[in-house]
Design a protein around this motif. Structure first.
Motif, short mmCIF file in Angstrom:
data_model
loop_
_atom_site.label_atom_id
_atom_site.label_comp_id
_atom_site.label_asym_id
_atom_site.label_seq_id
_atom_site.Cartn_x
_atom_site.Cartn_y
_atom_site.Cartn_z
N ARG A 189 -0.54 42.30 -18.41
CA ARG A 189 -0.95 43.00 -19.63
C ARG A 189 0.21 43.77 -20.28
NH1 ARG A 189 -5.68 44.57 -21.91
NH2 ARG A 189 -6.87 43.70 -20.17
N THR A 190 1.00 44.48 -19.50
CA THR A 190 2.10 45.26 -20.06
C THR A 190 3.09 44.36 -20.78
OG1 THR A 190 1.83 46.91 -18.33
CG2 THR A 190 3.92 46.91 -19.52
N TYR A 191 3.39 43.22 -20.20
CA TYR A 191 4.29 42.26 -20.83
C TYR A 191 3.69 41.73 -22.13
CZ TYR A 191 7.15 38.04 -21.38
OH TYR A 191 7.96 37.06 -21.87
N ILE A 192 2.41 41.38 -22.09
CA ILE A 192 1.73 40.87 -23.29
C ILE A 192 1.75 41.92 -24.39
CG2 ILE A 192 -0.48 40.12 -24.23
CD1 ILE A 192 -1.06 38.89 -21.45
N GLU A 193 1.51 43.17 -24.04
CA GLU A 193 1.51 44.25 -25.04
C GLU A 193 2.88 44.41 -25.69
OE1 GLU A 193 -0.01 47.44 -22.65
OE2 GLU A 193 -2.10 46.97 -23.16
N ALA A 194 3.94 44.08 -24.95
CA ALA A 194 5.29 44.14 -25.53
C ALA A 194 5.58 42.94 -26.43
CB ALA A 194 6.34 44.22 -24.41
N LEU A 195 4.87 41.84 -26.21
CA LEU A 195 5.08 40.62 -27.00
C LEU A 195 4.36 40.64 -28.34
CD1 LEU A 195 4.62 37.75 -24.40
CD2 LEU A 195 6.75 38.52 -25.43
N THR A 196 3.18 41.28 -28.39
CA THR A 196 2.33 41.15 -29.56
C THR A 196 1.51 42.41 -29.79
OG1 THR A 196 0.56 39.82 -30.54
CG2 THR A 196 0.52 40.03 -28.16
N ASP A 197 1.10 42.61 -31.02
CA ASP A 197 0.18 43.70 -31.34
C ASP A 197 -1.27 43.28 -31.15
OD1 ASP A 197 2.23 45.46 -32.04
OD2 ASP A 197 2.27 44.75 -34.12
N GLU A 198 -1.48 42.01 -30.87
CA GLU A 198 -2.82 41.48 -30.68
C GLU A 198 -3.42 42.03 -29.38
OE1 GLU A 198 -4.86 37.03 -30.76
OE2 GLU A 198 -2.69 37.25 -30.87
N ASP A 199 -4.73 42.13 -29.33
CA ASP A 199 -5.42 42.53 -28.11
C ASP A 199 -5.01 41.57 -26.98
OD1 ASP A 199 -7.66 43.73 -26.48
OD2 ASP A 199 -8.35 41.64 -26.63
N PRO A 200 -4.56 42.08 -25.83
CA PRO A 200 -4.09 41.20 -24.76
C PRO A 200 -5.10 40.15 -24.31
CG PRO A 200 -3.40 43.43 -24.31
CD PRO A 200 -4.33 43.49 -25.50
N GLU A 201 -6.38 40.51 -24.21
CA GLU A 201 -7.37 39.52 -23.78
C GLU A 201 -7.55 38.43 -24.83
OE1 GLU A 201 -11.85 39.02 -22.02
OE2 GLU A 201 -10.98 41.02 -22.15
N THR A 202 -7.57 38.82 -26.10
CA THR A 202 -7.68 37.83 -27.17
C THR A 202 -6.47 36.91 -27.15
OG1 THR A 202 -8.96 39.37 -28.51
CG2 THR A 202 -7.89 37.53 -29.67
N TYR A 203 -5.28 37.49 -27.00
CA TYR A 203 -4.03 36.72 -26.95
C TYR A 203 -4.09 35.69 -25.81
CZ TYR A 203 0.87 35.75 -25.76
OH TYR A 203 2.04 35.13 -25.44
N ALA A 204 -4.42 36.16 -24.59
CA ALA A 204 -4.42 35.27 -23.42
C ALA A 204 -5.46 34.17 -23.58
CB ALA A 204 -4.69 36.09 -22.16
N ARG A 205 -6.67 34.53 -23.98
CA ARG A 205 -7.74 33.55 -24.11
C ARG A 205 -7.42 32.51 -25.17
NH1 ARG A 205 -11.97 33.87 -21.77
NH2 ARG A 205 -11.94 36.13 -21.50
N GLU A 206 -6.97 32.96 -26.34
CA GLU A 206 -6.67 32.01 -27.42
C GLU A 206 -5.49 31.12 -27.08
OE1 GLU A 206 -6.39 34.24 -31.09
OE2 GLU A 206 -8.58 34.53 -31.16
N LEU A 207 -4.45 31.69 -26.47
CA LEU A 207 -3.27 30.91 -26.12
C LEU A 207 -3.60 29.81 -25.11
CD1 LEU A 207 -0.09 30.70 -26.36
CD2 LEU A 207 -0.06 32.05 -24.26
#
Length: 141
Positions: free
Chosen positions: A98-116
């Motif tokens: 999660r911390t890495y994802i939050e540094a990559l994008t402003d998108e909600d981490p769960e939304t980012y992971a699920r959509e990707l």
């Protein structure tokens, strides 16, 4: 030579019992093939030492005693594993970063992971009978 994008992918062989996953970065499996690994373990296979199959990302190497090497993220994939049973666990696994994802994008981490992961599995599935899938280049030893 890269495989044409419309070439159907073959199912991964199912004649193995134990795999070893080897990656260079802590999140490589989550960005690539954790849904496929989850599906394989659901089917009674294990991930551990003394493997018959090595699962890795973006490179080829040699390991003694291994019958096949499956490379996720390979530019010319030949095989795929149905990701349907493991997709949700793949999303949860990626969310452990999660911390890495939050540094990559402003998108909600769960939304980012699920959509990707869903997008990648759906695109691969177009070459695998319409089922969400993870693709691999498979190399016999």
């Amino acid at each position: 030579m890269t495989e044409p994008q419309n070439t159907p992918l073959q199912p991964m062989p199912d004649d193995w019992r134990r795999a070893l996953a080897v990656v260079a970065h802590p999140d490589d499996l989550e960005y690539g093939c954790s849904a496929a690994i989850a599906a394989c373990t659901d089917g009674g296979r294990s991930v551990g030492h003394r493997p018959e199959l090595v699962i890795t990302m973006n490179h080829r190497d040699t390991w003694g005693g291994v019958r096949r090497v499956a490379v996720a993220g390979f530019a010319g994939p030949t095989h795929a594993e149905d990701a349907t049973p493991g997709l949700e666990r793949g999303v949860r696994s990626l969310l452990e970063h999660r911390t890495y994802i939050e540094a990559l994008t402003d998108e909600d981490p769960e939304t980012y992971a699920r959509e990707l992961l869903t997008k990648w599995a759906t695109i691969t599935g177009e070459r695998f009978g319409g089922k969400p899938a993870v693709s691999f280049g498979l190399f016999a030893r």
